[in-house]
Enzyme design. Structure first.
Site, PDB file in Angstrom:
ATOM      1  N   ASN A 179       0.833  -1.200   0.000  1.00  0.00           N
ATOM      2  CA  ASN A 179       0.000   0.000   0.000  1.00  0.00           C
ATOM      3  C   ASN A 179       0.872   1.256   0.000  1.00  0.00           C
ATOM      4  O   ASN A 179       2.015   1.207   0.438  1.00  0.00           O
ATOM      5  CB  ASN A 179      -0.906   0.002   1.232  1.00  0.00           C
ATOM      6  N   CYS A 206      -5.504  -7.349  -3.771  1.00  0.00           N
ATOM      7  CA  CYS A 206      -6.010  -7.085  -2.419  1.00  0.00           C
ATOM      8  C   CYS A 206      -7.194  -8.008  -2.182  1.00  0.00           C
ATOM      9  O   CYS A 206      -8.047  -8.173  -3.060  1.00  0.00           O
ATOM     10  CB  CYS A 206      -6.433  -5.623  -2.296  1.00  0.00           C
ATOM     11  N   HIS A 207      -7.271  -8.597  -0.999  1.00  0.00           N
ATOM     12  CA  HIS A 207      -8.326  -9.577  -0.737  1.00  0.00           C
ATOM     13  C   HIS A 207      -9.606  -8.961  -0.178  1.00  0.00           C
ATOM     14  O   HIS A 207     -10.497  -9.676   0.271  1.00  0.00           O
ATOM     15  CB  HIS A 207      -7.816 -10.657   0.215  1.00  0.00           C
ATOM     16  N   HIS A 255      -9.981  -0.417  -1.700  1.00  0.00           N
ATOM     17  CA  HIS A 255     -10.492  -0.085  -0.369  1.00  0.00           C
ATOM     18  C   HIS A 255     -11.737   0.795  -0.417  1.00  0.00           C
ATOM     19  O   HIS A 255     -12.263   1.185   0.622  1.00  0.00           O
ATOM     20  CB  HIS A 255      -9.421   0.581   0.519  1.00  0.00           C
TER      21      HIS A 255
END
Length: 437
Positions: A147, A169-170, A199
């Site tokens: 990140n 990204c999970h 996000h």
């Protein structure tokens, strides 16, 4: 023998989990695992971890360790990036210095002032990695976990557009997993798709056997008023689509939550939470080091569902699957800026990764996404041009910062963070790092 390089392999828990997920595929060929870290002690623990995990799965693997990045990258097929420039000390500065000035963050690694300064110190390292890859492994896939995700992938598209880069990204998977658990519906057989930015993607499709599951979610929320004290539930209530990251992350993208003690209490937020998480990660490293010294088995999480092993498996075996990935917006989301980095459903097969165009996403979600992308775009431009004023303007545009501090205070805060991070920031931006960007 396919070669997989782990950059920042000293992130031992993550390295351990990625390897375990890889080895759970019993149809993969023998692999060459190359571990790289600039910290010799952490690298040694990573090697011990890799050897133990390979032995436990009974997999034939060549494991190589090196502190020399160029040696690690030479001949790579896949490069997994999980570096953290500055480590826990930099994280503390990103959170504690703004907090002292009156600007609260929870995680501070993706957006806002913390995300901006993490990007500023990460970009020079990414530029070096990109230059090495273009020389030593130009056809390798660069699988980024570091990140700020969107900013890092975007930066690489600027300095090395020839490279095959994807951000993984999970958050989408685990959002759907947890929502299914909340409403009592099995994840298996559920159809879901999300799109937006990392996000802050929006769950635009979520169904099972033809039933839109949003109806069940609304009923579940209505039956439990305490759920309305979750940040993501508030966003869902106001925007109409569920965001795909934790409430802690989600709170930092908006001006609604961290601006006052009352809101922090109402939505059960813990400012500076990531300092404690980072300290727990250091403690876990020490535990792993001690466990390896005594031969104790390391804990392996079941069903982590990380994307990098899935991508590697699909490319090496031809197994087709769909994931969500962070890529450059080239006709993928019509109402987000072209050339920015977005998160979209992505088909993976033997020929690589193929992002899927989703058209327009809900306009109210896109409006919030564009605010984040404005922060990210200004940060990219600040480093590209060497203009420190753009750093301050990026933070000024951030909703959380603007709701908490005056412009004058934002400028002063950026001055303080620049001084605190000077050793890892480019000279053009007020640091002491002589870097070619």
């Amino acid at each position: 023998m396919p070669q997989i390089v782990f950059l920042g392999a000293g992130s031992v828990v993550f390295t351990r989990q990625l390897l375990a997920d890889l080895y759970r595929f019993d149809d993969l060929p023998s692999l060459r695992i190359v571990l790289h870290d600039i910290d010799a002690e952490r690298l040694a623990v990573a090697v011990g971890t890799a050897e133990q995990v390979a032995a436990r799965f009974g997999r034939e693997t060549e494991i190589v360790a090196t502190e020399n990045r160029r040696d690690a990258l030479r001949g790579a097929d896949f490069v997994i990036n999980m570096i953290q420039v500055g480590g826990i000390d930099a994280t503390r500065k990103d959170l504690e210095i703004p907090a002292a000035a009156g600007l609260l963050q929870t995680i501070g690694d993706t957006t806002g002032v913390g995300g901006v300064f993490r990007a500023l110190r990460t970009f020079p390292v990414l530029s070096g990695i990109a230059a090495d890859m273009l020389e030593l492994c130009p056809d390798a896939w660069f699988l980024n976990y570091t990140n700020p995700m969107a900013m890092n992938v975007w930066w690489l598209s600027v300095v090395a557009p020839q490279l095959k880069v994807v951000g993984l990204c999970h958050s989408v998977y685990w959002t759907v997993h947890d929502l299914c658990e909340l409403i009592g519906v099995p994840l298996e057989g559920t159809h879901f798709r999300a799109a937006g930015v990392n996000h802050q993607s929006w769950l635009v499709e979520w169904s099972r056997n033809g039933e839109d599951l949003y109806g069940r979610l609304r009923e579940r929320i209505a039956a439990d008023p305490e759920l309305e004290r979750r940040v993501r539930v508030e966003i869902f209530k106001r925007i109409g689509f569920y965001p795909t990251e934790t409430s802690e992350h989600s709170s930092e993208y908006l001006s609604w939550f961290l601006r006052s003690p009352e809101q922090i209490e109402r939505f059960r937020l813990r400012p500076l939470e990531y300092v404690g998480i980072s300290e727990e990660n250091v403690a876990e490293f020490e535990h792993a080091k001690a466990a390896l010294a005594t031969g104790e088995p390391l804990e392996l999480e079941e069903g982590a569902a990380e994307y990098a092993p899935q991508v590697i498996h699909s490319i090496l075996t031809g197994t087709e699957r769909e994931i969500h990935a962070n890529v450059v917006n080239r006709g993928l989301i019509d109402n987000l800026p072209e050339g920015a980095v977005v998160e979209v459903p992505t088909l993976v097969n033997a020929s690589g990764l193929h992002p899927q165009a989703v058209g327009r996403i809900p306009e109210q979600g896109a409006a919030l996404n564009r605010t984040y992308l404005s922060v990210a775009g200004l940060t990219i431009e600040a480093v590209r041009t060497g203009n420190p004023e753009l750093v301050r303007q990026a933070v000024l545009i951030d909703p959380n910062a603007a709701s908490s501090l005056t412009p004058e205070a934002i400028w002063a805060l950026c001055d303080g963070l620049t001084a605190a991070h000077a050793d890892v920031l480019p000279t053009a931006l007020g640091g002491r790092l002589e870097a070619t960007l």
